[in-house]
Design a protein around this motif. Structure first.
Motif, short mmCIF file in Angstrom:
data_model
loop_
_atom_site.label_atom_id
_atom_site.label_comp_id
_atom_site.label_asym_id
_atom_site.label_seq_id
_atom_site.Cartn_x
_atom_site.Cartn_y
_atom_site.Cartn_z
N GLU A 80 73.47 -24.20 46.59
CA GLU A 80 72.40 -24.81 45.81
C GLU A 80 71.04 -24.61 46.47
OE1 GLU A 80 74.97 -28.52 43.89
OE2 GLU A 80 73.65 -28.90 45.59
N PHE A 81 70.00 -24.54 45.63
CA PHE A 81 68.63 -24.48 46.15
C PHE A 81 67.67 -24.79 45.02
CE2 PHE A 81 69.76 -20.21 44.80
CZ PHE A 81 68.63 -19.70 44.17
N VAL A 82 66.39 -24.99 45.38
CA VAL A 82 65.35 -25.25 44.39
C VAL A 82 64.20 -24.27 44.64
CG1 VAL A 82 63.71 -26.92 43.43
CG2 VAL A 82 65.96 -27.69 44.25
N ILE A 83 63.76 -23.59 43.57
CA ILE A 83 62.56 -22.76 43.62
C ILE A 83 61.39 -23.62 43.16
CG2 ILE A 83 61.37 -20.81 42.53
CD1 ILE A 83 64.00 -19.33 42.49
N ASN A 84 60.46 -23.87 44.07
CA ASN A 84 59.26 -24.65 43.77
C ASN A 84 58.10 -23.68 43.61
OD1 ASN A 84 60.18 -27.64 44.53
ND2 ASN A 84 61.00 -26.26 46.10
N LEU A 85 57.45 -23.68 42.44
CA LEU A 85 56.35 -22.76 42.18
C LEU A 85 55.11 -23.15 42.99
CD1 LEU A 85 58.37 -22.30 39.84
CD2 LEU A 85 56.40 -21.72 38.42
N VAL A 86 54.37 -22.15 43.45
CA VAL A 86 53.26 -22.37 44.38
C VAL A 86 51.91 -22.26 43.66
CG1 VAL A 86 52.17 -21.63 46.52
CG2 VAL A 86 54.65 -21.44 46.26
N PRO A 87 51.13 -23.34 43.61
CA PRO A 87 49.78 -23.29 43.06
C PRO A 87 48.77 -22.95 44.16
CG PRO A 87 50.32 -25.55 43.54
CD PRO A 87 51.52 -24.72 43.94
N ARG A 88 47.55 -22.63 43.76
CA ARG A 88 46.51 -22.30 44.74
C ARG A 88 46.32 -23.39 45.76
NH1 ARG A 88 44.04 -22.17 48.45
NH2 ARG A 88 41.92 -21.42 48.86
#
Length: 200
Positions: A80-88
């Motif tokens: 299992e894992f989580v992809i966290n999107l990266v903002p500026r």
């Protein structure tokens, strides 16, 4: 200019591929080990493999010392894992996340907030505008390289309310960050920035 791929020097090769395959979506991937120690690692790209069902891919090389990266070890063990999107606004945190040493709680180290996921054990990062909860399907060796490719199914999607609507997700409002080189980045709102490359 023509460059036979098998004759490009290794240092130029890494730089060239980072420049040619651009822009690339960035991710902070959260995992945890069997003892519950939480890890956050930066990724300069991830791949959308299918949208129904949603499948995601991550490629892993070895550390310079020849060992597997902790994220891959955790994924292999837990699935299992989580992809966290990266903002500026999280660009500097992304760079800081690359430091590694003895296992420690990276949420504490980076001063970001863990929130329980709905379908997987690793938490998501509340400061990120969106997160993809992922469950491992398979790990594929990629010879002749020493890389391995993780294929996972997205089991849950979190969108922060201010970036979500009936139409889905607004990446421009979230001002997501993309990689356009080894140390060069661009936000969706047009800011160009350079950050030191601190991870392999």
């Amino acid at each position: 200019m023509y460059l036979p791929a098998d004759q490009i020097p290794r240092d130029l090769n890494a730089r060239l591929w980072a420049q040619l395959i651009a822009p690339r979506p960035l991710a902070l991937v959260s995992t945890q080990d069997g003892a519950g120690v939480k890890n956050i690692a930066p990724f300069s790209s991830y791949a959308a493999l299918s949208n129904y069902p949603p499948l995601i891919g991550l490629s892993f090389g070895l550390r310079p010392d020849g060992n597997e990266k902790r994220t891959l070890v955790n994924i292999r063990e837990s699935g299992e894992f989580v992809i966290n999107l990266v903002p500026r606004y999280m660009a500097e945190i992304m760079t800081q996340s690359a430091a590694h040493g003895e296992p420690k709680d990276d949420f504490v180290r980076l001063n970001v907030t863990p929130v329980p996921s709905e379908t997987v054990a690793p938490p998501r990062i509340v400061e990120c505008p969106a997160a993809l909860e992922c469950r491992l399907l398979q790990i594929v060796a990629l010879p002749p390289s020493k890389c391995e490719f993780v294929v996972a199914q997205v089991t849950g999607v979190y969108l922060r309310d201010e970036f979500a609507s009936d139409e889905g997700f607004d990446p421009m409002a979230a001002d997501l960050l993309a990689s356009v080189g080894v140390e060069d980045y661009i936000s969706l709102n047009g800011e160009v920035l350079t950050l030191p490359k601190t991870w392999e």
